[in-house]
Design a protein around this motif. Structure first.
Motif, PDB file in Angstrom:
ATOM      1  N   LYS A 159      42.240 -26.789  18.163  1.00 24.11           N
ATOM      2  CA  LYS A 159      42.457 -26.897  17.005  1.00 24.11           C
ATOM      3  C   LYS A 159      41.769 -28.078  16.153  1.00 24.11           C
ATOM      4  CE  LYS A 159      46.569 -24.137  16.399  1.00 24.11           C
ATOM      5  NZ  LYS A 159      48.014 -24.103  16.358  1.00 24.11           N
ATOM      6  N   LYS A 160      41.631 -29.246  17.003  1.00 21.61           N
ATOM      7  CA  LYS A 160      41.344 -30.471  16.752  1.00 21.61           C
ATOM      8  C   LYS A 160      39.785 -30.476  16.717  1.00 21.61           C
ATOM      9  CE  LYS A 160      45.357 -32.041  15.855  1.00 21.61           C
ATOM     10  NZ  LYS A 160      46.192 -32.992  16.956  1.00 21.61           N
ATOM     11  N   CYS A 161      39.052 -29.724  17.179  1.00 22.29           N
ATOM     12  CA  CYS A 161      37.588 -29.738  17.326  1.00 22.29           C
ATOM     13  C   CYS A 161      36.947 -29.696  15.918  1.00 22.29           C
ATOM     14  CB  CYS A 161      37.156 -28.458  18.421  1.00 22.29           C
ATOM     15  SG  CYS A 161      37.521 -29.058  20.127  1.00 22.29           S
ATOM     16  N   ASP A 162      35.847 -30.477  16.080  1.00 23.99           N
ATOM     17  CA  ASP A 162      34.927 -30.292  15.062  1.00 23.99           C
ATOM     18  C   ASP A 162      34.116 -28.505  15.430  1.00 23.99           C
ATOM     19  OD1 ASP A 162      32.888 -31.471  12.782  1.00 23.99           O
ATOM     20  OD2 ASP A 162      31.751 -30.313  14.328  1.00 23.99           O
ATOM     21  N   ASN A 163      33.777 -27.989  14.309  1.00 26.01           N
ATOM     22  CA  ASN A 163      33.435 -26.564  14.343  1.00 26.01           C
ATOM     23  C   ASN A 163      32.034 -26.579  15.211  1.00 26.01           C
ATOM     24  OD1 ASN A 163      35.037 -25.568  12.528  1.00 26.01           O
ATOM     25  ND2 ASN A 163      33.936 -26.127  10.825  1.00 26.01           N
ATOM     26  N   THR A 164      31.273 -27.720  15.513  1.00 26.59           N
ATOM     27  CA  THR A 164      30.256 -27.857  16.108  1.00 26.59           C
ATOM     28  C   THR A 164      30.232 -28.152  17.662  1.00 26.59           C
ATOM     29  OG1 THR A 164      29.468 -29.829  15.439  1.00 26.59           O
ATOM     30  CG2 THR A 164      28.627 -27.876  13.967  1.00 26.59           C
ATOM     31  N   HIS A 165      31.672 -28.744  17.785  1.00 24.72           N
ATOM     32  CA  HIS A 165      31.987 -29.387  19.205  1.00 24.72           C
ATOM     33  C   HIS A 165      32.166 -28.064  20.116  1.00 24.72           C
ATOM     34  CE1 HIS A 165      33.187 -32.795  21.753  1.00 24.72           C
ATOM     35  NE2 HIS A 165      33.744 -31.691  22.129  1.00 24.72           N
ATOM     36  N   LYS A 166      31.855 -28.004  21.132  1.00 21.55           N
ATOM     37  CA  LYS A 166      31.670 -27.078  22.005  1.00 21.55           C
ATOM     38  C   LYS A 166      32.803 -27.388  23.131  1.00 21.55           C
ATOM     39  CE  LYS A 166      28.935 -23.980  25.296  1.00 21.55           C
ATOM     40  NZ  LYS A 166      27.517 -23.934  25.955  1.00 21.55           N
TER      41      LYS A 166
END
Length: 231
Positions: A159-166
């Motif tokens: 949930k904490k990931c940036d949308n572009t972070h894999k």
């Protein structure tokens, strides 16, 4: 008093005298007369280096210097070949250099048996990394009773990931013999003790560009192929 001790005291006195000469020269003669300053400087340095050479020669007169070097520096040569730069009690994420490398690396791999303590101790740092755009973080845990970790930690991290972070999460069917943290510039791992229970273990830090970093990276790539990707 033994002759050896007498000679050591004599060399010590001469070394103190040479240092006193250099001190007086730097304090008084440096601004008075350049010629005298150079002469006294030469005398002081020559005396100091000769005393040091005499001490080393006397101390090791019964040993071959090549044998001494072989005994004391072969380990350093091995460390250099492997790229080992440190051994610590924990992964050195309190080091600013390695901390920044962990956050900014294009790819980071975390391979552990359950990673509960690692995630708990480094939550803010991990979350900071997960906000980095277009980077990749891969977490590999042992495939055994990981429900709590998945429900409590993994889902929250996603949930904490940036949308572009894999963010990739795998379960490894094998027992992990090492806890591994691999970044763009460092390979870090610690061993697991044989007996159950938590205990202190050494954490080895290797730099990229040397043999062990490449071996760890290759090992991680192979274990990914053997592990099961989780949604």
């Amino acid at each position: 008093m033994k002759p050896q001790k007498i000679k050591s005291y004599q060399l010590l006195i001469l070394e103190v005298i040479s240092l006193a000469i250099l001190f007086v020269n730097e304090s008084f003669f440096i601004n008075i007369n350049n010629t005298i300053y150079i002469i006294i400087l030469t005398i002081g340095v020559t005396l100091s280096t000769n005393v040091l050479a005499a001490y080393i020669s006397d101390k090791y007169k019964n040993n071959d210097l090549n044998d001494i070097a072989a005994k004391n520096f072969v380990v350093l040569k091995s460390c250099q070949d492997y790229g080992l730069i440190n051994i610590q009690k924990e992964f050195p994420l309190d080091s600013e250099e390695i901390q920044n490398d962990f956050v900014d690396s294009k790819n980071v791999y975390i391979i552990m048996n359950d990673a509960k303590r690692f995630i708990s101790d480094n939550t803010l740092l991990i979350e900071k990394r997960l906000k980095k755009k277009k980077n990749s973080t891969t977490l590999i845990l042992q495939d055994l009773n990981q429900t709590d970790v998945i429900d409590y930690h993994i889902k929250d991290l996603k949930k904490k990931c940036d949308n572009t972070h894999k963010f990739l999460f795998y379960l490894n069917p094998n027992y992990n013999t090492l806890a591994i943290l691999l970044t763009d510039n460092y390979a870090m791992y610690s061993i697991y003790r044989i007996a159950p229970g938590k205990t202190e273990v050494p954490h080895f830090i290797f730099k990229n560009g040397c043999s062990e970093y490449d071996l760890v990276k290759r090992d991680v790539e192979k274990i990914i192929q053997m592990s099961k990707l989780q949604n």
